[in-house]
Design a protein around this motif. Structure first.
Motif, PDB file in Angstrom:
ATOM      1  N   ARG A 254      31.560  41.560  43.838  1.00  0.00           N
ATOM      2  CA  ARG A 254      30.291  41.919  44.494  1.00  0.00           C
ATOM      3  C   ARG A 254      29.160  42.137  43.484  1.00  0.00           C
ATOM      4  NH1 ARG A 254      34.358  44.605  47.129  1.00  0.00           N
ATOM      5  NH2 ARG A 254      34.733  43.969  49.284  1.00  0.00           N
ATOM      6  N   GLY A 255      29.333  41.685  42.270  1.00  0.00           N
ATOM      7  CA  GLY A 255      28.287  41.856  41.254  1.00  0.00           C
ATOM      8  C   GLY A 255      28.835  42.609  40.055  1.00  0.00           C
ATOM      9  N   SER A 256      28.111  42.548  38.960  1.00  0.00           N
ATOM     10  CA  SER A 256      28.620  43.141  37.727  1.00  0.00           C
ATOM     11  C   SER A 256      28.733  44.654  37.854  1.00  0.00           C
ATOM     12  CB  SER A 256      27.699  42.768  36.564  1.00  0.00           C
ATOM     13  OG  SER A 256      26.374  43.169  36.824  1.00  0.00           O
ATOM     14  N   GLN A 257      29.840  45.195  37.414  1.00  0.00           N
ATOM     15  CA  GLN A 257      30.113  46.606  37.635  1.00  0.00           C
ATOM     16  C   GLN A 257      30.548  47.352  36.375  1.00  0.00           C
ATOM     17  OE1 GLN A 257      31.271  48.207  40.947  1.00  0.00           O
ATOM     18  NE2 GLN A 257      30.561  46.591  42.277  1.00  0.00           N
TER      19      GLN A 257
ATOM     20  N   LYS B  56      48.515  43.474  51.012  1.00  0.00           N
ATOM     21  CA  LYS B  56      48.027  43.416  49.628  1.00  0.00           C
ATOM     22  C   LYS B  56      48.299  42.026  49.054  1.00  0.00           C
ATOM     23  CE  LYS B  56      47.059  47.822  49.678  1.00  0.00           C
ATOM     24  NZ  LYS B  56      45.649  48.263  49.696  1.00  0.00           N
ATOM     25  N   TYR B  57      47.564  41.689  48.021  1.00  0.00           N
ATOM     26  CA  TYR B  57      47.751  40.420  47.307  1.00  0.00           C
ATOM     27  C   TYR B  57      47.579  39.194  48.199  1.00  0.00           C
ATOM     28  CZ  TYR B  57      49.053  43.512  43.566  1.00  0.00           C
ATOM     29  OH  TYR B  57      49.018  44.510  42.626  1.00  0.00           O
ATOM     30  N   THR B  58      46.743  39.359  49.227  1.00  0.00           N
ATOM     31  CA  THR B  58      46.221  38.215  49.963  1.00  0.00           C
ATOM     32  C   THR B  58      44.705  38.316  49.866  1.00  0.00           C
ATOM     33  OG1 THR B  58      46.367  39.548  51.985  1.00  0.00           O
ATOM     34  CG2 THR B  58      48.144  37.967  51.587  1.00  0.00           C
ATOM     35  N   ASP B  59      44.015  37.188  50.062  1.00  0.00           N
ATOM     36  CA  ASP B  59      42.580  37.118  49.758  1.00  0.00           C
ATOM     37  C   ASP B  59      41.779  37.066  51.062  1.00  0.00           C
ATOM     38  OD1 ASP B  59      43.810  36.784  47.326  1.00  0.00           O
ATOM     39  OD2 ASP B  59      43.289  34.658  47.134  1.00  0.00           O
ATOM     40  N   LEU B  60      41.145  38.176  51.400  1.00  0.00           N
ATOM     41  CA  LEU B  60      40.358  38.253  52.645  1.00  0.00           C
ATOM     42  C   LEU B  60      39.075  37.427  52.500  1.00  0.00           C
ATOM     43  CD1 LEU B  60      40.243  39.513  55.469  1.00  0.00           C
ATOM     44  CD2 LEU B  60      39.037  41.467  54.445  1.00  0.00           C
ATOM     45  N   LEU B  61      38.925  36.446  53.395  1.00  0.00           N
ATOM     46  CA  LEU B  61      37.769  35.554  53.340  1.00  0.00           C
ATOM     47  C   LEU B  61      36.614  36.111  54.177  1.00  0.00           C
ATOM     48  CD1 LEU B  61      39.691  32.164  53.696  1.00  0.00           C
ATOM     49  CD2 LEU B  61      38.855  33.241  51.594  1.00  0.00           C
TER      50      LEU B  61
ATOM     51  N   PRO C 160      34.888  28.127  37.275  1.00  0.00           N
ATOM     52  CA  PRO C 160      33.663  28.107  38.083  1.00  0.00           C
ATOM     53  C   PRO C 160      32.732  29.286  37.771  1.00  0.00           C
ATOM     54  CG  PRO C 160      35.427  29.076  39.361  1.00  0.00           C
ATOM     55  CD  PRO C 160      36.020  28.714  38.016  1.00  0.00           C
ATOM     56  N   THR C 161      31.512  29.197  38.263  1.00  0.00           N
ATOM     57  CA  THR C 161      30.631  30.372  38.220  1.00  0.00           C
ATOM     58  C   THR C 161      31.046  31.321  39.348  1.00  0.00           C
ATOM     59  OG1 THR C 161      29.021  29.467  39.764  1.00  0.00           O
ATOM     60  CG2 THR C 161      28.709  28.939  37.418  1.00  0.00           C
ATOM     61  N   LYS C 162      30.591  32.561  39.251  1.00  0.00           N
ATOM     62  CA  LYS C 162      30.905  33.519  40.319  1.00  0.00           C
ATOM     63  C   LYS C 162      30.276  33.079  41.637  1.00  0.00           C
ATOM     64  CE  LYS C 162      31.401  37.509  37.269  1.00  0.00           C
ATOM     65  NZ  LYS C 162      30.831  38.820  36.892  1.00  0.00           N
ATOM     66  N   ASP C 163      29.077  32.511  41.547  1.00  0.00           N
ATOM     67  CA  ASP C 163      28.424  32.065  42.785  1.00  0.00           C
ATOM     68  C   ASP C 163      29.194  30.916  43.436  1.00  0.00           C
ATOM     69  OD1 ASP C 163      26.477  33.972  42.769  1.00  0.00           O
ATOM     70  OD2 ASP C 163      24.966  32.708  41.769  1.00  0.00           O
ATOM     71  N   GLN C 164      29.713  30.027  42.632  1.00  0.00           N
ATOM     72  CA  GLN C 164      30.531  28.945  43.196  1.00  0.00           C
ATOM     73  C   GLN C 164      31.763  29.508  43.905  1.00  0.00           C
ATOM     74  OE1 GLN C 164      31.002  26.723  39.527  1.00  0.00           O
ATOM     75  NE2 GLN C 164      29.652  25.085  40.223  1.00  0.00           N
ATOM     76  N   LEU C 165      32.353  30.513  43.317  1.00  0.00           N
ATOM     77  CA  LEU C 165      33.526  31.146  43.941  1.00  0.00           C
ATOM     78  C   LEU C 165      33.152  31.813  45.267  1.00  0.00           C
ATOM     79  CD1 LEU C 165      35.540  33.062  41.200  1.00  0.00           C
ATOM     80  CD2 LEU C 165      36.332  31.169  42.616  1.00  0.00           C
TER      81      LEU C 165
ATOM     82  N   GLU D 279      32.968  37.517  49.705  1.00  0.00           N
ATOM     83  CA  GLU D 279      32.957  38.653  48.774  1.00  0.00           C
ATOM     84  C   GLU D 279      33.902  39.758  49.194  1.00  0.00           C
ATOM     85  OE1 GLU D 279      29.014  40.067  47.845  1.00  0.00           O
ATOM     86  OE2 GLU D 279      28.180  38.046  47.945  1.00  0.00           O
ATOM     87  N   ASN D 280      34.801  39.463  50.136  1.00  0.00           N
ATOM     88  CA  ASN D 280      35.685  40.527  50.635  1.00  0.00           C
ATOM     89  C   ASN D 280      36.882  40.804  49.728  1.00  0.00           C
ATOM     90  OD1 ASN D 280      34.176  40.934  52.955  1.00  0.00           O
ATOM     91  ND2 ASN D 280      35.276  39.354  54.103  1.00  0.00           N
TER      92      ASN D 280
END
Lengths: 426, 426
Positions: A165-168, A281-286, A389-394, A400-401
Motif C-alpha cells: 500500500r505504499g512505502s512504509q 493465510k498464505y493466499t493472495d486476496l485480490l 515488475p514495478t509495484k504499480d504493475q503488480l 492492494e489487499n
C-alpha cells in the motif's frame, strides 16, 4: 615471536610513518576514496594496545562470536507487525551483510508458537498415509541416507508485504529482511518417500512440525519428488533451534512457510489438506474479493542493500559503491540493472560470486556520485526471462489487499546529504 | 495458532500413532537403516513438551546460537602442541561438520600473540615501499573499492604435521582440523596495489599484521596481482576477531600463515624479506639437513571425516555412509576414490555440492558394511591431475624432519565393534 621483536618493529615503523607523512604532499587527494590522511594521525604513529599486548588465547572461545564492535549487527523485531509475543518475526540485517551466505546467527526467524527446543535423541520423523510401509525414523536413521549439499534462499511469502500500500518501513532490514540464504545438508525427500513406497493415488504430501503450533502445509508430489530435502545442517553445522533443529523441510524457490521446521511427520494423500496456513493465510486476496491460492513460487526480485536507509552515504561526492541482492524461485539470475534516476535509465550491474539456482546473487554497481539527489532502483531478470515488475504493475494485476508475494522494484531516495529514505515514484 | 488448536491436533495424532504402531508389523525391518521402532515408543505416542508449550520468542536471541544439544561441537586445543599460551592453535571439529562451508564460530585459529581486539575506527592499512604514492586507508576507504566474493579453504602448512613420523592423533579434528572454508568478501589486492602504483622494480609484497606478534610474510608480486584479496567479511558478516578483524589477507590455495590477519601494512620491495616465518619456520627440513623454502601451495589432499575416531560406526552392519573432504591449492577436485581395504581396491566417490577452485569439496561413498574390520582411505585427484600420495611416498622424497605440507593418504582402522583408530599400513 617475543614482545621485544614486536616493539622493535613498531618503533621502526613509527619512524618511517612520521617521515612518510611529513613529506606527504603526494598523499593529498590521491586516495582511492579522495580522503587524505591528517599528518601524524596518532592511530598510525602511536603503538596501539593490540600491537603492544598479547590478546586472548584460543581456549577463551571454543565457539567463536563476533567482535564487540559488531554488536549492532543483529536480527531485529518490529513489535507492531505481529499480534502476540509467540507468533512473531525478526529480520535479517541485510544492510550489514556481504556475499550470498547468511551467517546462521543472523537468519531471520518467523514462528507461530515460539522456538521449539528439541532433544534430537527424542525426535522422530514419521511417514504415513498412502504409502506401502508407514515408517518412523530416528535422527541416526536419517543420517544413513545419501546426502546432498545445496545453497538456497528462503523467503517468507510476506517479505516486503507492508509495501503493497505504499512505502512504509525505513530500512531494507525491515522491507526485505525476511530472507536468508545458507548451504543446507540433508536427505532428498524423494529417497524417504521411495523408502516408504508412495501408492499410485499419492499426489500430495503433508508436512507437519513438532512445535506447539504443529505447523502444517500441503506440497504437491511433483515438487516433493523433485528437489525437496529433509535438512539437518545449515552452513556446515546442525540447524539452529529457531530454524527447525533437528530437521526442517527445504522446498527450494517456494515460500518459506512451506519449509516446515521441527519436521515430525510426512503424510501422503490424494488432495491438499486445506490447512489454515494455505487457506485463510498464505493466499493472495485480490481486489475483487477472490483469493489466489497455491502461489508457492517466489518470483524474481532484488533490492539494493547499500546505500539504504540504515546505511546512508557518509563519504560525500565521488566513487560510490552500490551493493545488492537478487534472487528467483525459477532458478539463477541472468542480469541485474541499476538506475540512479528512478528507472528512466538503466545500467548493467556486475553479478559477483557463485550463481546458483534458487540462491541469492550479489550484485554491484559503481558510479561517481555528484552530490545531487538520486532515486536508486534495481531490477532483476532471471534465467526464465522473468523481469522484476514495478509495484504499480503488480497492483494493476493484484490490487492492494494482499500482504504476500510483493516482488516489486524498490526505490531508495538519496538526498544531498547522503541520507536515504524509502519512497515510491510513479 | 492458539494453544487450543495445537492441543487438539496433537491429541488426534496421538490416537493415530497408537493405531498405526499397534498394527505395525509392516514396520519391522523395513527401515532404511534396518532399525525397527519399538511398538508404542513413548517419544512419539506421548506429547512432548515442545509440542505442548510455546517456546522462546524472537527477541530472546538477536544473534542466534547453536542448540544446547550441540555443545560438544566446538574448536578444541591440544595443549602440548604449542609451547606457550599466547602462541597456540585450536582445531575445527571436521568430524561434526557437513557440506563445504565452515561456520564462523568453528573455524580453527592459529595465532602467535593471542587474539587482537581491534576497533575498526582506529585501524589503518598502509601501503609503502616501491610505489609511486604511499597510501593509508581507513576501513571506510577500503569499502569504496570494487568487491568480490569467493569461497576458499585456508589450511595451515602444519596441518597433519604430527603424522609425518607415524599416526599420532586420534581424530580428524586433530589430524586435519587446521583447515576451514568460508566465503570471503573484500577487495582484490591488485586494486590496492594499482592505486598506489607499483614501481618497475617491485616484485615482492610484504604483508604485516597489527597484532602483538606483528606477523610478516613475503608474497611474490605475481600472486599478489593474481587472486589475493584484502577481505573484511567471511560468510556474509564481518571477520571474526580471531580471523583478523577488521581485515585479513586472502592468499588462495597457499599456506595459511601467509594470510596475514589484522593486516595493517603492505610494503612493495624487490626481494623477499626473509622474515622468521619464512626461514626458521614454514620451511621444510629435508633428510639431508637442507630445507625447502617457498613451498607455499597446499597440495591435493583429502580425509574421511565420518566414520573417524571421534565418530565411530554405531549402527552395526548394513548401509554405511562415508563422508569426507577434499581440496587442492591448484584448483578444483576432479575425482575422489575411497578404499575400504587399505588401498588395494578403489571405488569412485560421489562429489556433491558446489565445486569451486581452491575450496573444500564434499564427497560421499555408500556401502554395505559386513561387520568385519576395514581400513578406510580416501585419495583425491585435482584438476591439474595431481594425485594425493601415500605417506610413504612423501617420506621417500622429503624424509621425516618436516612438520609442514603433509598431504599423505590417511588411514582409519574400523574394528568389528565400529570403533575407529588412526593407523598406518604399508
Amino acid at each position: 615471536m617475543d614482545d621485544l621483536k614486536a616493539a622493535a618493529t613498531a618503533a621502526t615503523r613509527r619512524g618511517f610513518l612520521k617521515t612518510g607523512l611529513l613529506g606527504g604532499a603526494a598523499l593529498a587527494g590521491s586516495l582511492a576514496s579522495g580522503r587524505a590522511m591528517a599528518e601524524g594521525d596518532p592511530v598510525i604513529t602511536e603503538i596501539q594496545d593490540w600491537n603492544r599486548y598479547p590478546g586472548d588465547g584460543v581456549d577463551a572461545r571454543p565457539y567463536g562470536q563476533p567482535s564487540q564492535f559488531e554488536s549492532h549487527v543483529v536480527r531485529k523485531n518490529v513489535p507492531w507487525l505481529t499480534s502476540d509475543t509467540i507468533s512473531s518475526i525478526n529480520f535479517t540485517p541485510l544492510h550489514e551483510l556481504e556475499g550470498i551466505i547468511t551467517p546462521n546467527g543472523l537468519c531471520f526467524e518467523r514462528h507461530h508458537a515460539g522456538i521449539a527446543e528439541i532433544d534430537p535423541a527424542n525426535h522422530r520423523l514419521m511417514i504415513n498415509g498412502l504409502v506401502d510401509k508407514p515408517l518412523v525414523f530416528t535422527m541416526a536413521d536419517l543420517k544413513r541416507f545419501p546426502r546432498e549439499n545445496r545453497v538456497y534462499f528462503l523467503e517468507c511469502a510476506a517479505n516486503t508485504g507492508m509495501e503493497w500500500r505504499g512505502s512504509q518501513l525505513n530500512g531494507c532490514q525491515y522491507t526485505h529482511g525476511m530472507i536468508h540464504c545458507v548451504m543446507y545438508t540433508g536427505v532428498r525427500l524423494k529417497h524417504i518417500l521411495e523408502e516408504a513406497g508412495v501408492k499410485a493415488a499419492g499426489s500430495w504430501v503433508l508436512a507437519e512440525g513438532a512445535d506447539a503450533s504443529a505447523m502444517t502445509r500441503s506440497i504437491p508430489m511433483e515438487k516433493a519428488l523433485d528437489d525437496c530435502m529433509v535438512a539437518f545442517a545449515m552452513n556446515g553445522e546442525a540447524l539452529r533451534p529457531e530454524q527447525g533443529y533437528p530437521i526442517r523441510l527445504v522446498v527450494p524457490g517456494w515460500e518459506g512457510n512451506m519449509w516446515v521446521k521441527w519436521l515430525r511427520r510426512l503424510e501422503v494423500g490424494d488432495q491438499p489438506w486445506q490447512q489454515r496456513e494455505e487457506t485463510s493465510k498464505y493466499t493472495d486476496l485480490l481486489a475483487n474479493g477472490k483469493a489466489r491460492r497455491f502461489t508457492w513460487k517466489m518470483d524474481v526480485k532484488s533490492v539494493i542493500t547499500s546505500p539504504s536507509p540504515q546505511v546512508p552515504i557518509v563519504h560525500g561526492k565521488g566513487r560510490t559503491l552500490v551493493s545488492g541482492l537478487a534472487w528467483s524461485g525459477s532458478g539463477t539470475i541472468k542480469r541485474v540493472d541499476v538506475s540512479i534516476d528512478g528507472g528512466r535509465n538503466w545500467h548493467a550491474a556486475r553479478i559477483d560470486g557463485p550463481s546458483l539456482p534458487m540462491a541469492l546473487h550479489r550484485f554491484y554497481y559503481e558510479f561517481d556520485w555528484d552530490g545531487s539527489e538520486i532515486f536508486l532502483q534495481s531490477r532483476a531478470i532471471d534465467e526464465s526471462g522473468f523481469v522484476q515488475p514495478t509495484k504499480d504493475q503488480l497492483r494493476a494485476v493484484r490490487g492492494e489487499n494482499s500482504i504476500y508475494h510483493n516482488n516489486g522494484i524498490q526505490t531508495w531516495h538519496v538526498n544531498k546529504d547522503g541520507g536515504v529514505e524509502n519512497v515510491e515514484i510513479s
